[in-house]
Design an enzyme around this catalytic site. Structure first.
Site, short mmCIF file in Angstrom:
data_model
loop_
_atom_site.label_atom_id
_atom_site.label_comp_id
_atom_site.label_asym_id
_atom_site.label_seq_id
_atom_site.Cartn_x
_atom_site.Cartn_y
_atom_site.Cartn_z
N ARG A 137 0.85 -1.21 0.00
CA ARG A 137 0.00 0.00 0.00
C ARG A 137 0.87 1.24 0.00
O ARG A 137 2.02 1.21 0.39
CB ARG A 137 -0.86 0.02 1.26
CG ARG A 137 -2.19 -0.67 1.11
CD ARG A 137 -2.94 -0.62 2.44
NE ARG A 137 -3.57 0.67 2.66
CZ ARG A 137 -3.46 1.36 3.79
NH1 ARG A 137 -2.74 0.93 4.77
NH2 ARG A 137 -4.09 2.52 3.91
N LYS A 150 4.04 -7.86 11.68
CA LYS A 150 3.31 -8.13 10.43
C LYS A 150 3.73 -9.47 9.82
O LYS A 150 4.91 -9.72 9.57
CB LYS A 150 3.59 -6.99 9.44
CG LYS A 150 2.77 -7.07 8.17
CD LYS A 150 2.65 -5.72 7.54
CE LYS A 150 2.06 -5.76 6.16
NZ LYS A 150 1.81 -4.46 5.59
N ARG A 156 0.10 3.80 12.83
CA ARG A 156 1.01 3.09 13.74
C ARG A 156 0.36 3.02 15.12
O ARG A 156 -0.42 3.91 15.48
CB ARG A 156 2.35 3.83 13.85
CG ARG A 156 3.14 3.89 12.56
CD ARG A 156 3.94 2.59 12.36
NE ARG A 156 4.78 2.65 11.18
CZ ARG A 156 4.46 2.15 9.98
NH1 ARG A 156 3.30 1.58 9.81
NH2 ARG A 156 5.31 2.22 8.98
C1 BTN Z 1 0.79 -4.23 2.11
O1 BTN Z 1 0.83 -4.75 3.24
O2 BTN Z 1 1.10 -3.04 1.96
C2 BTN Z 1 0.35 -5.06 0.94
C3 BTN Z 1 1.43 -6.02 0.49
C4 BTN Z 1 1.03 -6.85 -0.70
C5 BTN Z 1 2.18 -7.63 -1.28
C6 BTN Z 1 1.74 -8.58 -2.36
S1 BTN Z 1 2.98 -9.74 -2.80
C7 BTN Z 1 2.01 -10.26 -4.14
C8 BTN Z 1 1.42 -9.03 -4.77
N1 BTN Z 1 2.36 -8.44 -5.70
C9 BTN Z 1 2.76 -7.24 -5.29
O3 BTN Z 1 3.56 -6.50 -5.90
N2 BTN Z 1 2.19 -6.92 -4.13
C10 BTN Z 1 1.29 -7.96 -3.67
#
Ligand code: BTN
Length: 267
Positions: A67, A131, A264
């Site tokens: 995100r 996380k 946070r």
């Molecule tokens: C987050 O926590 O900010 C979201 C993370 C999402 C990561 C996944 S890995 C598979 C897919 N491909 C990406 O580039 N991002 C999501």
């Protein structure tokens, strides 16, 4: 680690763990050794005119994203990086879908014996405030609205990677005595994501709202909201019917939709 958990991603093994109905509907399970981002593979496939349901997984991503344009660290250490494109008709609220998928992911992991999981609004799966997984819901608007949902789940985080992550993180290796089989777990996650999207497009968040407090890592917690314009402290107080975060600032209740603001814990 068991042999199963470390074995290479396999579209055949993943397909085998889906129900026959979903197996039939899911046109492609694409597995890459390396790619930029599994979400991008599916966006490119859509812009090439293929809008059939598909999943993409990769052993490593060179430009994995989270995100707010954050980087999702994606080393080749046996983690899960997976994305799903599943066509649906409803004009879905992103916060809402993120929450429904988060609850579904937690339930899938709980069924594997992984406990103490919570959701930090809107999309972080935490264990003891660290996380474990993240969910990225991306929508683009052309003639129709298309949505791709990406999940990153840490199986094993090399120290070097852990050092690059700017918040406390954990992995299944740190939580489980024996790791679940990656291909079978990927299949179950995909199956549950699809069932969740199908359910969500008919019922919205209505069936998830009463459950939210059981999952809510921020429930009644002091939080710090950080944006490019500045930061402030507030108290989280659940979500509204659209899946937006409710927080109390002074004597006012305000809401936050899926946005570029970072949250946070403040204590
Ligand atoms: C987050 O926590 O900010 C979201 C993370 C999402 C990561 C996944 S890995 C598979 C897919 N491909 C990406 O580039 N991002 C999501």
């Amino acid at each position: 680690m068991t042999l199963d958990s470390t074995s290479q991603l396999s579209s055949t093994l993943i397909r085998d763990s889906l129900t026959p109905t979903i197996r039939e509907q899911l046109s492609s399970i694409i597995v890459h050794q390396t790619t930029s981002s599994t979400n991008d593979v599916l966006w490119r496939r859509l812009s090439d005119g293929d809008n059939s349901p598909a999943v993409c997984l990769a052993e490593t991503q060179t430009a994995g994203r989270g995100r707010r344009g954050d980087t999702w660290q994606s080393p080749d250490s046996g983690n899960l990086y997976l994305s799903l494109f599943w066509p649906f008709v409803a004009d879905l609220s992103q916060s809402g879908l993120s929450i429904a998928i988060g609850i579904s992911l937690i339930n899938t992991l709980k069924a594997e014996g992984i406990n103490d999981l919570q959701l930090k609004w809107p999309n972080d799966v935490l264990v003891n405030r660290k996380k474990l997984a993240g969910i990225l819901v991306e929508s683009r608007y052309g003639k129709t609205q298309n949505t791709i949902v990406g999940i990153g789940l840490n199986f094993k985080l090399p120290t070097l990677t852990q050092d690059l992550i700017n918040q406390p993180a954990t992995s299944l290796q740190q939580l489980c005595s024996s790791l679940p089989c990656r291909n079978a777990l990927a299949g179950k996650i995909i199956q549950n994501m699809i069932e969740t999207i199908e359910h969500f497009q008919h019922r919205g968040l209505s069936d998830y709202l009463p459950l939210w407090s059981q999952y809510d890592a921020l429930d009644n917690q002091a939080i710090k909201l950080i944006s490019p314009e500045g930061q402030f402290i507030a108290r989280a107080c659940g979500i509204n019917e659209q899946g937006e975060l409710r927080y109390q600032r002074g004597d006012k209740i305000e809401t936050l939709s899926n946005s570029h603001i970072s949250i946070r814990f403040a204590s």
